[in-house]
Design a protein around this motif. Structure first.
Motif, PDB file in Angstrom:
ATOM      1  N   CYS A  92     -34.043  11.034  40.157  1.00 18.22           N
ATOM      2  CA  CYS A  92     -34.069  12.255  39.359  1.00 18.22           C
ATOM      3  C   CYS A  92     -34.641  13.414  40.166  1.00 18.22           C
ATOM      4  CB  CYS A  92     -34.885  12.018  38.087  1.00 18.22           C
ATOM      5  SG  CYS A  92     -35.094  13.479  37.058  1.00 18.22           S
ATOM      6  N   GLU A  93     -35.726  13.157  40.871  1.00 16.08           N
ATOM      7  CA  GLU A  93     -36.358  14.217  41.663  1.00 16.08           C
ATOM      8  C   GLU A  93     -35.467  14.653  42.822  1.00 16.08           C
ATOM      9  OE1 GLU A  93     -38.978  16.103  41.016  1.00 16.08           O
ATOM     10  OE2 GLU A  93     -38.828  15.015  39.119  1.00 16.08           O
ATOM     11  N   PHE A  94     -34.724  13.706  43.407  1.00 14.60           N
ATOM     12  CA  PHE A  94     -33.796  14.066  44.482  1.00 14.60           C
ATOM     13  C   PHE A  94     -32.741  15.036  43.956  1.00 14.60           C
ATOM     14  CE2 PHE A  94     -29.724  13.521  46.620  1.00 14.60           C
ATOM     15  CZ  PHE A  94     -30.078  13.737  47.943  1.00 14.60           C
ATOM     16  N   ILE A  95     -32.213  14.750  42.778  1.00 18.73           N
ATOM     17  CA  ILE A  95     -31.183  15.608  42.180  1.00 18.73           C
ATOM     18  C   ILE A  95     -31.743  16.988  41.885  1.00 18.73           C
ATOM     19  CG2 ILE A  95     -29.672  15.915  40.171  1.00 18.73           C
ATOM     20  CD1 ILE A  95     -29.663  12.780  40.013  1.00 18.73           C
ATOM     21  N   ARG A  96     -32.952  17.023  41.312  1.00 18.81           N
ATOM     22  CA  ARG A  96     -33.566  18.303  40.990  1.00 18.81           C
ATOM     23  C   ARG A  96     -33.838  19.117  42.263  1.00 18.81           C
ATOM     24  NH1 ARG A  96     -35.851  18.496  35.779  1.00 18.81           N
ATOM     25  NH2 ARG A  96     -37.608  19.763  36.474  1.00 18.81           N
ATOM     26  N   SER A  97     -34.253  18.443  43.330  1.00 19.49           N
ATOM     27  CA  SER A  97     -34.483  19.139  44.607  1.00 19.49           C
ATOM     28  C   SER A  97     -33.179  19.679  45.171  1.00 19.49           C
ATOM     29  CB  SER A  97     -35.117  18.172  45.619  1.00 19.49           C
ATOM     30  OG  SER A  97     -36.397  17.760  45.185  1.00 19.49           O
ATOM     31  N   PHE A  98     -32.108  18.891  45.033  1.00 22.42           N
ATOM     32  CA  PHE A  98     -30.792  19.334  45.483  1.00 22.42           C
ATOM     33  C   PHE A  98     -30.373  20.595  44.740  1.00 22.42           C
ATOM     34  CE2 PHE A  98     -26.212  19.499  45.179  1.00 22.42           C
ATOM     35  CZ  PHE A  98     -25.771  19.155  46.449  1.00 22.42           C
ATOM     36  N   ARG A 105     -32.338  22.771  43.181  1.00 21.29           N
ATOM     37  CA  ARG A 105     -33.205  23.899  43.554  1.00 21.29           C
ATOM     38  C   ARG A 105     -32.803  24.486  44.914  1.00 21.29           C
ATOM     39  NH1 ARG A 105     -37.305  24.657  40.068  1.00 21.29           N
ATOM     40  NH2 ARG A 105     -37.955  22.884  38.773  1.00 21.29           N
ATOM     41  N   GLN A 106     -32.363  23.635  45.826  1.00 21.03           N
ATOM     42  CA  GLN A 106     -31.916  24.133  47.124  1.00 21.03           C
ATOM     43  C   GLN A 106     -30.653  24.973  46.969  1.00 21.03           C
ATOM     44  OE1 GLN A 106     -33.402  24.031  50.168  1.00 21.03           O
ATOM     45  NE2 GLN A 106     -31.705  25.384  50.752  1.00 21.03           N
ATOM     46  N   GLU A 107     -29.755  24.529  46.079  1.00 23.96           N
ATOM     47  CA  GLU A 107     -28.543  25.310  45.809  1.00 23.96           C
ATOM     48  C   GLU A 107     -28.914  26.664  45.181  1.00 23.96           C
ATOM     49  OE1 GLU A 107     -25.261  25.122  46.151  1.00 23.96           O
ATOM     50  OE2 GLU A 107     -25.125  23.193  47.178  1.00 23.96           O
ATOM     51  N   ILE A 108     -29.885  26.657  44.284  1.00 24.35           N
ATOM     52  CA  ILE A 108     -30.329  27.913  43.652  1.00 24.35           C
ATOM     53  C   ILE A 108     -30.908  28.854  44.711  1.00 24.35           C
ATOM     54  CG2 ILE A 108     -32.009  28.928  42.064  1.00 24.35           C
ATOM     55  CD1 ILE A 108     -31.712  26.355  40.360  1.00 24.35           C
ATOM     56  N   LYS A 109     -31.703  28.278  45.615  1.00 23.09           N
ATOM     57  CA  LYS A 109     -32.287  29.088  46.692  1.00 23.09           C
ATOM     58  C   LYS A 109     -31.181  29.712  47.544  1.00 23.09           C
ATOM     59  CE  LYS A 109     -35.258  28.742  50.779  1.00 23.09           C
ATOM     60  NZ  LYS A 109     -36.027  27.817  51.679  1.00 23.09           N
ATOM     61  N   THR A 110     -30.165  28.915  47.877  1.00 28.27           N
ATOM     62  CA  THR A 110     -29.040  29.413  48.679  1.00 28.27           C
ATOM     63  C   THR A 110     -28.316  30.541  47.948  1.00 28.27           C
ATOM     64  OG1 THR A 110     -28.743  27.226  49.695  1.00 28.27           O
ATOM     65  CG2 THR A 110     -26.874  28.768  49.808  1.00 28.27           C
ATOM     66  N   HIS A 111     -28.137  30.373  46.633  1.00 29.35           N
ATOM     67  CA  HIS A 111     -27.468  31.407  45.843  1.00 29.35           C
ATOM     68  C   HIS A 111     -28.288  32.695  45.805  1.00 29.35           C
ATOM     69  CE1 HIS A 111     -24.737  28.286  44.559  1.00 29.35           C
ATOM     70  NE2 HIS A 111     -24.085  29.124  43.784  1.00 29.35           N
ATOM     71  N   ARG A 112     -29.606  32.563  45.688  1.00 31.53           N
ATOM     72  CA  ARG A 112     -30.472  33.755  45.675  1.00 31.53           C
ATOM     73  C   ARG A 112     -30.356  34.504  46.998  1.00 31.53           C
ATOM     74  NH1 ARG A 112     -34.827  31.169  42.279  1.00 31.53           N
ATOM     75  NH2 ARG A 112     -34.865  32.413  40.359  1.00 31.53           N
ATOM     76  N   GLU A 113     -30.369  33.742  48.105  1.00 31.49           N
ATOM     77  CA  GLU A 113     -30.296  34.356  49.428  1.00 31.49           C
ATOM     78  C   GLU A 113     -28.941  35.018  49.651  1.00 31.49           C
ATOM     79  OE1 GLU A 113     -31.154  31.025  51.889  1.00 31.49           O
ATOM     80  OE2 GLU A 113     -33.338  31.163  51.607  1.00 31.49           O
ATOM     81  N   ARG A 114     -27.913  34.444  49.017  1.00 34.19           N
ATOM     82  CA  ARG A 114     -26.564  34.999  49.147  1.00 34.19           C
ATOM     83  C   ARG A 114     -26.442  36.331  48.415  1.00 34.19           C
ATOM     84  NH1 ARG A 114     -22.132  31.158  46.782  1.00 34.19           N
ATOM     85  NH2 ARG A 114     -22.711  32.243  44.864  1.00 34.19           N
ATOM     86  N   GLY A 115     -27.258  36.510  47.360  1.00 33.08           N
ATOM     87  CA  GLY A 115     -27.332  37.779  46.655  1.00 33.08           C
ATOM     88  C   GLY A 115     -26.069  38.200  45.959  1.00 33.08           C
TER      89      GLY A 115
END
Length: 385
Positions: free
Chosen positions: A133-139, A141-151
């Protein structure tokens, strides 16, 4: 454990109202009811056909390629891109989801829910599921971070973009439920609900085609008569393929992969069939009872596509067909699931005849009991037509 991490699936009150309302709107904006979503499903159907064709009729377990195809449809919706079959991180993601689902389907999980102290004595299985479960949530969150950086704020391309926009729009609204934690959980729910059930149904679909070769042959005759060899299957074709559409609905009915709904709660004192239910009572509806009720189905315990056909061979819906539940909490992705099942099923049946491997005398259609009713592991041969 699963109940504690679900946002859209089992939450209630303001959180559920906000997240479900947003989820429905986001899926519509992303094309759940138009050609945009359909093209993504057609792409995955094509890759799945290519996978089976590469096996040259040899026996293969269809589970992973099916899960991969269905999961990639959700990935395109949520993350804005798909993953290759060889992508190591994506394989780990699918494995983590499989681990969680396997735990949720296990008797040990039900024992732990009833007797929590058992998990303290034997923590291994629950810890493994928690790590997944934590692996999925980390995955996520990483996608969300990438989306934020993409702007891409103001120019949404996928579910995460839309949710980030919503966070920005509601940041000054008191009691807003739109934040990163709920976004992670909403994505989690969409991925879990949109991949596990559809993939399991497709596994049942191919198994039933082997078990009932006469049905498979009738489907293929209809496909050949209505669709040209080069035709790209689309959801609109269901209107011209009544028997095939009936078979898919019968797979959903007869497979009945979810016996009992996610728990509901009475919002006020009420009475059902003469039984008083005080406000706050948890209610779990038995969907399976409606799908096999002899008062509504002519041959409830037989695989019979005729359940969804009238005397003239036209497709008909049935009141007791509640495979996607009912009411305000009807499955959020019902339309998407039906599109996937139809397009992928028809694409495969157009291309291949599915047969048991050499030496297999009888197809095992018994279920493995759990949170979702799965078929026993099996192999098949996809013989090019």
């Amino acid at each position: 454990m699963l109940a504690r991490i679900a946002c859209i699936l089992v939450s209630n009150g303001l959180v559920w109202k906000h997240q479900r309302h947003f989820g429905i709107g986001a899926l519509r904006k992303l094309g759940m009811r138009n050609k945009g979503m359909e093209r993504g499903i057609q792409t995955e159907a094509r890759y799945l056909v290519e996978f089976f064709r590469s096996k040259d009729g040899r026996a293969v377990d269809p589970s992973f390629p099916i899960v991969h195809a269905v999961s990639n449809v959700i990935c395109a919706v949520v993350f804005g891109h798909r993953f290759s079959l060889e992508d190591e991180t994506f394989c780990q993601l699918i494995e983590a989801f499989s681990c969680m689902v396997a735990f949720a389907n296990s008797y040990f999980h039900y024992v732990c829910e009833l007797l929590p102290w058992v998990a303290e004595l034997l923590p291994g299985p629950q810890l493994k599921a928690s790590y997944s479960c934590e692996f999925i949530r980390s995955f996520i969150r990483q996608e969300i971070k990438t989306h934020r950086e993409r702007g891409k704020i103001g120019e949404p391309e996928d579910f995460i973009d839309l949710y980030l926009d919503q966070i920005e729009k509601t940041k000054n609204i008191p009691n807003s439920t739109y934040d990163e934690d709920n976004m992670v959980q909403s994505v989690f729910d969409l991925f879990l609900g949109g991949s596990e059930t559809t993939a399991t149904t497709l596994r049942w679909a191919l198994l039933y085609m082997m078990a009932y070769p006469d049905v498979q042959e009738k489907v293929q005759k209809e496909l050949d008569a209505v669709l040209s060899p080069s035709h790209l299957v689309c959801y609109e074709d269901r209107k011209r393929l009544p028997y095939t559409n009936a078979v898919i609905h019968e797979i959903l009915r007869f497979g009945s992969i979810v016996l009992i709904t996610i728990p509901r709660q009475a919002v006020k004192d009420t009475t059902v069939l003469g039984y008083g239910l005080p406000k706050g009572t948890l209610i779990m509806a038995n969907i399976d009872s409606t799908l096999f009720d002899p008062e509504y189905w002519e041959t409830p315990h037989q695989f019979n596509p005729g359940h969804f056909l009238d005397k003239d061979g036209n497709f008909v819906t049935r009141e007791a067909f509640l495979a996607f539940s009912a009411g305000h909490r009807v499955c959020l992705g019902e339309v998407l699931a039906k599109m996937e099942l139809f397009i992928i099923f028809c694409s495969l049946l157009k291309a291949f005849k599915f047969t048991p491997p050499e030496g297999v005398k009888e197809v095992n259609t018994e279920v493995i009991f759990g949170g979702t009713m799965k078929p026993h592991p099996y192999k098949l041969c996809a013989v090019p037509r």
